[in-house]
Design a protein around this motif. Sequence first.
Motif, mmCIF file in Angstrom:
data_model
loop_
_atom_site.group_PDB
_atom_site.id
_atom_site.type_symbol
_atom_site.label_atom_id
_atom_site.label_comp_id
_atom_site.label_asym_id
_atom_site.label_seq_id
_atom_site.Cartn_x
_atom_site.Cartn_y
_atom_site.Cartn_z
ATOM 1 N N LEU A 161 -28.163 52.759 39.755
ATOM 2 C CA LEU A 161 -27.055 52.845 38.810
ATOM 3 C C LEU A 161 -26.094 51.699 39.072
ATOM 4 C CD1 LEU A 161 -26.151 56.596 39.369
ATOM 5 C CD2 LEU A 161 -27.467 55.685 37.468
ATOM 6 N N GLN A 162 -25.502 51.182 38.024
ATOM 7 C CA GLN A 162 -24.431 50.206 38.190
ATOM 8 C C GLN A 162 -23.256 50.690 37.365
ATOM 9 O OE1 GLN A 162 -25.230 46.108 37.229
ATOM 10 N NE2 GLN A 162 -23.115 45.515 37.546
ATOM 11 N N ILE A 163 -22.107 50.825 38.019
ATOM 12 C CA ILE A 163 -20.896 51.235 37.329
ATOM 13 C C ILE A 163 -19.808 50.215 37.637
ATOM 14 C CG2 ILE A 163 -21.517 53.691 37.409
ATOM 15 C CD1 ILE A 163 -19.365 53.977 39.671
ATOM 16 N N GLN A 164 -18.683 50.378 36.980
ATOM 17 C CA GLN A 164 -17.505 49.558 37.251
ATOM 18 C C GLN A 164 -16.418 50.478 37.787
ATOM 19 O OE1 GLN A 164 -16.852 46.063 36.571
ATOM 20 N NE2 GLN A 164 -19.077 46.012 36.481
ATOM 21 N N THR A 165 -15.635 49.968 38.709
ATOM 22 C CA THR A 165 -14.474 50.696 39.194
ATOM 23 C C THR A 165 -13.316 49.722 39.259
ATOM 24 O OG1 THR A 165 -13.700 52.292 40.842
ATOM 25 C CG2 THR A 165 -14.845 50.338 41.685
ATOM 26 N N SER A 166 -12.125 50.246 39.358
ATOM 27 C CA SER A 166 -10.938 49.407 39.432
ATOM 28 C C SER A 166 -10.308 49.568 40.807
ATOM 29 C CB SER A 166 -9.939 49.816 38.346
ATOM 30 O OG SER A 166 -8.819 48.968 38.365
ATOM 31 N N ILE A 167 -10.121 48.440 41.481
ATOM 32 C CA ILE A 167 -9.496 48.441 42.799
ATOM 33 C C ILE A 167 -8.371 47.422 42.756
ATOM 34 C CG2 ILE A 167 -9.813 48.028 45.270
ATOM 35 C CD1 ILE A 167 -12.804 48.756 44.821
ATOM 36 N N ASN A 168 -7.141 47.913 42.937
ATOM 37 C CA ASN A 168 -5.955 47.046 42.877
ATOM 38 C C ASN A 168 -5.948 46.215 41.598
ATOM 39 O OD1 ASN A 168 -5.126 48.034 45.383
ATOM 40 N ND2 ASN A 168 -6.302 46.478 46.459
ATOM 41 N N MET A 171 -8.702 50.220 52.154
ATOM 42 C CA MET A 171 -7.744 50.329 51.046
ATOM 43 C C MET A 171 -6.917 51.597 51.182
ATOM 44 S SD MET A 171 -10.216 51.431 47.847
ATOM 45 C CE MET A 171 -11.429 50.172 48.149
ATOM 46 N N ASP A 172 -5.884 51.722 50.351
ATOM 47 C CA ASP A 172 -5.006 52.888 50.445
ATOM 48 C C ASP A 172 -5.679 54.135 49.863
ATOM 49 O OD1 ASP A 172 -4.383 53.241 47.596
ATOM 50 O OD2 ASP A 172 -3.135 51.447 47.791
ATOM 51 N N GLU A 173 -5.092 55.280 50.169
ATOM 52 C CA GLU A 173 -5.716 56.556 49.822
ATOM 53 C C GLU A 173 -5.884 56.753 48.316
ATOM 54 O OE1 GLU A 173 -5.341 61.312 50.848
ATOM 55 O OE2 GLU A 173 -3.790 59.934 51.557
ATOM 56 N N ALA A 174 -4.901 56.363 47.531
ATOM 57 C CA ALA A 174 -4.991 56.539 46.075
ATOM 58 C C ALA A 174 -6.157 55.730 45.505
ATOM 59 C CB ALA A 174 -3.681 56.141 45.404
#
Length: 79
Positions: A2-9, A60-63
């Motif tokens: 699977l390939q997905i996108q996520t947002s980090i910062n 990275m931070d918890e959120a």
Amino acid sequence: MLQIQTSINDARMPVFIFPHEERNTYIVSIPDMNFSLEYSRALTEADQAEEIVLHLFNVMDEAACEAVARDITRATSTK
């Protein structure tokens, strides 16, 4: 795989998820962060998310960890 996108910062990043059938695990890779993780597919969705958060918390931070874990577990819960 699977390939997905996520947002980090506020940056969109690809996430690759490989279901390893022989070992009954998922291998998750976020190449832009030089991050990978293998965890059991037998875990509940909540436990999978917790496992992901525990490993991402080092970088990275918890959120942000929780958002990424949510994206990954959503993708794997439909498979």
